[in-house]
Design a protein around this motif. Structure first.
Motif, PDB file in Angstrom:
ATOM      1  N   SER A  24       7.478   8.976  42.630  1.00 41.32           N
ATOM      2  CA  SER A  24       7.096   9.646  41.376  1.00 41.32           C
ATOM      3  C   SER A  24       6.396   8.678  40.442  1.00 41.32           C
ATOM      4  O   SER A  24       6.923   7.608  40.127  1.00 41.32           O
ATOM      5  CB  SER A  24       8.337  10.217  40.679  1.00 41.32           C
ATOM      6  OG  SER A  24       8.004  10.701  39.394  1.00 41.32           O
ATOM      7  N   ASN A  68       4.206  18.776  44.287  1.00 43.51           N
ATOM      8  CA  ASN A  68       4.512  17.350  44.276  1.00 43.51           C
ATOM      9  C   ASN A  68       6.001  17.086  44.537  1.00 43.51           C
ATOM     10  O   ASN A  68       6.365  16.149  45.237  1.00 43.51           O
ATOM     11  CB  ASN A  68       4.112  16.730  42.931  1.00 43.51           C
ATOM     12  CG  ASN A  68       2.758  16.070  42.985  1.00 43.51           C
ATOM     13  OD1 ASN A  68       1.875  16.561  43.694  1.00 43.51           O
ATOM     14  ND2 ASN A  68       2.561  14.990  42.264  1.00 43.51           N
ATOM     15  N   ALA A  69       6.859  17.907  43.944  1.00 43.12           N
ATOM     16  CA  ALA A  69       8.303  17.719  44.126  1.00 43.12           C
ATOM     17  C   ALA A  69       8.683  17.869  45.598  1.00 43.12           C
ATOM     18  O   ALA A  69       9.501  17.103  46.139  1.00 43.12           O
ATOM     19  CB  ALA A  69       9.071  18.720  43.273  1.00 43.12           C
ATOM     20  N   LYS A  70       8.101  18.851  46.276  1.00 40.98           N
ATOM     21  CA  LYS A  70       8.393  19.049  47.700  1.00 40.98           C
ATOM     22  C   LYS A  70       7.825  17.908  48.535  1.00 40.98           C
ATOM     23  O   LYS A  70       8.450  17.453  49.502  1.00 40.98           O
ATOM     24  CB  LYS A  70       7.824  20.395  48.167  1.00 40.98           C
ATOM     25  CG  LYS A  70       8.477  21.597  47.503  1.00 40.98           C
ATOM     26  CD  LYS A  70       7.851  22.904  47.976  1.00 40.98           C
ATOM     27  CE  LYS A  70       8.476  24.099  47.255  1.00 40.98           C
ATOM     28  NZ  LYS A  70       7.869  25.378  47.689  1.00 40.98           N
ATOM     29  N   THR A  95       2.096  18.606  39.981  1.00 42.61           N
ATOM     30  CA  THR A  95       3.357  18.672  39.224  1.00 42.61           C
ATOM     31  C   THR A  95       3.593  20.062  38.654  1.00 42.61           C
ATOM     32  O   THR A  95       4.719  20.552  38.656  1.00 42.61           O
ATOM     33  CB  THR A  95       3.368  17.640  38.089  1.00 42.61           C
ATOM     34  OG1 THR A  95       2.290  17.888  37.184  1.00 42.61           O
ATOM     35  CG2 THR A  95       3.249  16.229  38.636  1.00 42.61           C
ATOM     36  N   SER A 141       2.591  22.898  39.812  1.00 41.21           N
ATOM     37  CA  SER A 141       2.814  23.892  40.869  1.00 41.21           C
ATOM     38  C   SER A 141       4.065  23.596  41.692  1.00 41.21           C
ATOM     39  O   SER A 141       4.407  24.358  42.598  1.00 41.21           O
ATOM     40  CB  SER A 141       1.609  23.933  41.814  1.00 41.21           C
ATOM     41  OG  SER A 141       1.471  22.707  42.494  1.00 41.21           O
ATOM     42  N   ASP A 142       4.733  22.480  41.415  1.00 44.94           N
ATOM     43  CA  ASP A 142       5.942  22.049  42.120  1.00 44.94           C
ATOM     44  C   ASP A 142       5.684  21.580  43.542  1.00 44.94           C
ATOM     45  O   ASP A 142       6.628  21.243  44.278  1.00 44.94           O
ATOM     46  CB  ASP A 142       7.011  23.161  42.149  1.00 44.94           C
ATOM     47  CG  ASP A 142       7.573  23.448  40.761  1.00 44.94           C
ATOM     48  OD1 ASP A 142       7.547  22.528  39.920  1.00 44.94           O
ATOM     49  OD2 ASP A 142       8.026  24.574  40.529  1.00 44.94           O
ATOM     50  N   ARG A 151       2.850  30.587  41.823  1.00 39.90           N
ATOM     51  CA  ARG A 151       4.301  30.407  41.704  1.00 39.90           C
ATOM     52  C   ARG A 151       5.073  31.669  42.067  1.00 39.90           C
ATOM     53  O   ARG A 151       6.230  31.612  42.486  1.00 39.90           O
ATOM     54  CB  ARG A 151       4.665  30.018  40.268  1.00 39.90           C
ATOM     55  CG  ARG A 151       4.069  28.708  39.790  1.00 39.90           C
ATOM     56  CD  ARG A 151       4.413  28.532  38.328  1.00 39.90           C
ATOM     57  NE  ARG A 151       3.834  27.327  37.747  1.00 39.90           N
ATOM     58  CZ  ARG A 151       3.848  27.036  36.454  1.00 39.90           C
ATOM     59  NH1 ARG A 151       4.422  27.879  35.608  1.00 39.90           N
ATOM     60  NH2 ARG A 151       3.309  25.929  35.999  1.00 39.90           N
ATOM     61  N   ASP A 199       2.834  27.363  50.259  1.00 39.94           N
ATOM     62  CA  ASP A 199       2.267  27.056  48.944  1.00 39.94           C
ATOM     63  C   ASP A 199       0.780  26.719  49.053  1.00 39.94           C
ATOM     64  O   ASP A 199      -0.040  27.189  48.261  1.00 39.94           O
ATOM     65  CB  ASP A 199       3.000  25.874  48.306  1.00 39.94           C
ATOM     66  CG  ASP A 199       4.417  26.231  47.880  1.00 39.94           C
ATOM     67  OD1 ASP A 199       4.715  27.433  47.774  1.00 39.94           O
ATOM     68  OD2 ASP A 199       5.214  25.305  47.652  1.00 39.94           O
ATOM     69  N   SER A 233       0.475  15.552  33.484  1.00 38.67           N
ATOM     70  CA  SER A 233       0.557  16.782  34.271  1.00 38.67           C
ATOM     71  C   SER A 233      -0.636  16.892  35.215  1.00 38.67           C
ATOM     72  O   SER A 233      -1.779  16.671  34.817  1.00 38.67           O
ATOM     73  CB  SER A 233       0.593  18.003  33.347  1.00 38.67           C
ATOM     74  OG  SER A 233       1.768  18.022  32.578  1.00 38.67           O
TER      75      SER A 233
END
Length: 798
Positions: free
Chosen positions: A134, A112-114, A107, A109-110, A376, A343, A103
């Protein structure tokens, strides 16, 4: 039912009895910012978290199916008669965001996904899916079964597939590689039968050693140093070989694979002390040489967008990402870039712009973790939600508290109910409504002492009102240093080759905004020096039965006194030994697994939650049995062990130190798992104060000791710091509270900003000199806030 015109405007609490609450009733206005005040242990958290938030979450959980509830934590109904007007509660607390080594800030805070989505669309060379960026997904190939239809027939066909993940194959996405010191694993001068294997749990005659000595590979009486190369390799590194021991087929693994599987795959903090010490001795953690700590494979590292790879973006200071995002001008990515920009801006606004996205989540402080959770929710479109905060100002410089206050107001103005447990006057002042609990702590608290506005609070006779405008005076004369602790060339993290001398024999405050380098400087340079003790807020290792009595060492003389008074063995008075209830094993609680339903916990029916056998509770000392003694709050225990037949001077001294550091409300047997970070720190300090003079460290480092302290208790803390310094100790305090700054003898201020904008010494001198510098053009943020603090309000006696 009686109709209430204000039913939808209030949260109505009637008959709340959770923990120390005394059957209290109170109305809380909805869509307002309400701050709950009172001394530590007064019942604030019991009302806000254990009653209001807990019931809201329990009712939401009940809306899910039994199957889904089986994956949720069990929640009992709080002890309260009526709770009306509840809305969905979102708890933004200081719990660490897990210790999973995978973590990171990105990751959790999301973000990374964006970023992965952005790179998968625009980066070159093009790698395709988001999985390719990833570090948690490996590149794998194989065959899978696929059902296909041809007319009315169905056929199963096996097709080759490939998953393109971004995980570094060398470190498996961890970013670190481990090397094991063989000298800490085996003693080459001994044979297997003589105890050559020095791993915890590997004793001659035990199965772990017999597994090797009876494998047929080795002479069990031959010293390891005389093994052939093949024998040595087999003992240490063999993996997956089939052997037969006493007629049983087994798989043989060498010691190193066993260590990696048994020890390195587990959370270090969850290990037993002796195992953790072995791992610290034997295992060396280093940056992965393949990916250089980025966790990503070569393909992911080579794919770039606006001149940077995703690894380079994640390594940047978050505040610098704003400039990088402006370089992405592709029209189709505009909504995603806008979302990322929002963000990142939220991180900067909330005072976390100094972090990087690849920062391990487990390394974040409680305050940092709480603020990330807040990020978030800032962009959420939800309204009429109840947000619950636990001291959101923890870890914040006065300059950063202004930004935090703005965010709390923003959440309220969206139509939400904001409930805040807080001690800092700066945040109490912005409240629409204040509820003060007390008047004291523990059994002396749990009552509503005041409800109303800030102006009404300051005019009230409550402890909070009386101390609301307290100000610590600058010292007329400061102590003279007795020497110095030199720090040279400090360059960890954001420190810029810092040279500084920390004076000895005085109180030194280390100040600066969050992320300026305070903890990095002091912990990194001084923590491991001889004669230095660091008293922080980290979790205390122990079992579920660990409590202040066991941690401070006072339980041992108490048990012996019980045994002597009753003519029995001391072991009877331990919940970990012979006196423990055999049904609950001394915990006092029975945990029930209900299959697909959520598990339940309830007091043990046999011992009625006491944790001891019934016959043990017949023995008394000073008119109380061992359970009654453990249930005593510190303030009552002082008298119990200070007089009469139960007089134990050594125990009374330890308990007195607990009271001195502001823990008079704790019970001797309260589980350590229920303590806050500030309470844990004060418990550690009390334990150190109770040590023999010969064992006392001459240098004490305290990390934000005002955490969780009521305004009235800050004065007591300052008195304690004075006594430590007057006894010849060197006291170093990493702190944001202006009262501690004003009361110190010397200040070392870091900054001027956070992250790469910090890491420098911007001031060294007395508090008076810092305040005098506040009018100049080069004044630091700390100087301006300290000057405003000592210049306003009525100064207190401290």
């Amino acid at each position: 039912m009686e109709h209430r015109a204000d039913a939808h405007e209030l949260i109505r609490v009637r008959g709340a009895r959770e923990n120390n609450l005394h059957d209290i009733s109170v109305d809380i206005p909805k869509r307002r910012l309400t701050v709950f005040t009172g001394v530590s242990g007064s019942g604030k958290s019991s009302l806000v978290f254990s009653t209001i938030a807990a019931e809201s979450q329990r009712l939401i959980n009940e809306t899910y199916s039994a199957f889904v509830q089986g994956f949720m934590p069990a929640m009992a109904r709080p002890e309260v008669d009526v709770l009306e007007g509840l809305t969905t509660a979102i708890i933004v607390d200081q719990e660490r965001i897990g210790a999973n080594p995978r973590s990171t800030v990105g990751t959790v805070s999301d973000i990374n996904a964006k970023l992965r989505t952005l790179f998968s669309r625009l980066a070159q060379p093009h790698l395709g899916s988001t999985n390719a960026y990833s570090f948690n997904i490996a590149t794998i190939s194989g065959k899978g079964a696929v059902t296909i239809e041809k007319g009315v027939d169905k056929q199963v066909e096996r097709r080759t597939f490939t998953v393109n993940g971004g995980m570094c194959p060398h470190c498996e996405g961890m970013g670190t590689a481990t090397d094991i010191d063989i000298a800490e694993v085996v003693d080459e001068s001994k044979s297997l039968n003589e105890g050559a294997i020095t791993i915890p749990g590997y004793k001659p005659g035990g199965w772990n050693v017999r597994f090797y000595s009876e494998s047929g590979y080795f002479d069990p009486d031959k010293p390891i140093g005389r093994y052939t190369e093949d024998e040595r390799h087999t003992l240490l590194f063999a993996e997956g070989e089939k052997i037969v021991i006493n007629g049983t087929n087994m798989t043989f693994d060498g010691l190193i694979p066993r260590i990696r599987r048994s020890f390195l795959s587990k959370d270090r903090d969850a290990m037993q002390k002796h195992v953790r010490e072995f791992v610290d001795r034997a295992v060396v953690y280093a940056q992965c040489p393949e990916c250089e700590g980025t966790r990503l494979n070569a393909a992911a590292r080579g794919s770039k967008l606006a001149g940077l790879s995703i690894a380079e973006v994640c390594a940047m200071q978050i505040s610098d990402l704003l400039d990088w995002l402006t370089q992405i001008e592709y029209e189709g990515a505009r909504p995603l870039v806008a979302s990322l920009t929002a963000d990142v801006q939220a991180f900067v606004t909330i005072g976390l712009g100094y972090l990087s996205l690849d920062r391990s989540a487990g390394s974040l402080s409680g305050g940092e973790a709480q603020r990330i959770k807040l990020v978030r929710h800032l962009g959420s479109s939800l309204t009429d939600v109840t947000y619950v905060f636990d001291e959101p100002t923890i870890g914040l410089h006065p300059h950063d508290i202004e930004a935090m206050n703005g965010l709390l107001i923003e959440l309220r103005d969206k139509g939400n109910t904001v409930l805040v447990v807080e001690h800092k006057p700066e945040t109490i002042r912005i409240a629409d409504h204040i509820i003060d609990l007390g008047p004291g702590a523990g059994t002396d608290g749990g009552r509503i002492c005041f409800t109303g506005s800030v102006d009404e609070l300051t005019a009230s006779p409550t402890l909070t009102g009386a101390h609301f405008n307290d100000r610590a005076l600058l010292k007329a004369a400061t102590r003279e240093p007795t020497g110095r602790l030199p720090i040279r060339g400090a360059s960890s993290h954001n420190l810029r080759d810092v040279d500084v001398d920390v004076p000895t024999g005085v109180i030194t405050a280390i100040t600066g905004v969050a992320g300026s380098g305070k903890s990095t400087l002091i912990e990194g340079a001084l923590r491991d020096r001889d004669g230095v003790i660091m008293i922080d807020q980290a979790a205390i290792k122990g079992s579920k039965r660990s409590n202040p009595a066991t941690y401070t060492g006072m339980l041992e003389p108490i048990r012996k006194a019980f045994a002597k008074a009753n003519g029995v063995k001391p072991a009877l008075f331990s919940a970990n030994s012979e006196g423990a209830c055999p049904v609950c094993n001394g915990s006092g609680i029975i945990y029930s697994d209900l299959g697909m339903m959520a598990g339940m916990s309830a007091p043990c029916d046999v011992c009625e939650g006491k944790g001891f056998q019934a016959e043990v509770l017949e023995y008394t000392l000073g008119g109380k049995n061992i359970r009654e003694v453990l249930d005593l709050p510190v303030t009552a225990a002082i008298e119990h062990f200070g007089t009469g037949e139960s007089r134990l001077p050594a125990v009374a001294r330890i308990i007195g130190n607990l009271a001195e550091v502001g823990l008079g409300y704790l019970s001797l047997g309260q589980p350590l798992t229920t303590l806050s970070g500030g309470e844990r720190q004060r418990l550690k300090l009390a334990t150190h104060l109770s040590a023999k003079t010969a064992d006392a460290a001459p240098v004490i480092i305290l990390d934000e000791p005002t955490t969780g302290l009521h305004l009235a208790d800050v004065e007591n803390l300052l008195d304690l710091l004075d006594r430590l310094a007057d006894s010849g100790r060197t006291v170093i305090v990493i702190e944001h509270h202006q009262a501690v700054m004003a009361h110190s003898d010397w200040i070392i201020d870091l900054g001027p900003g956070a992250g790469h904008d910090g890491g420098r010494i911007v001031f060294e001198g007395s508090p008076q000199q810092l305040v005098e510098s506040a009018g100049g053009s080069a004044a630091t943020l700390t100087a301006r806030h300290l000057a405003a603090y000592v210049g306003g309000g009525a100064p207190s006696s401290c």
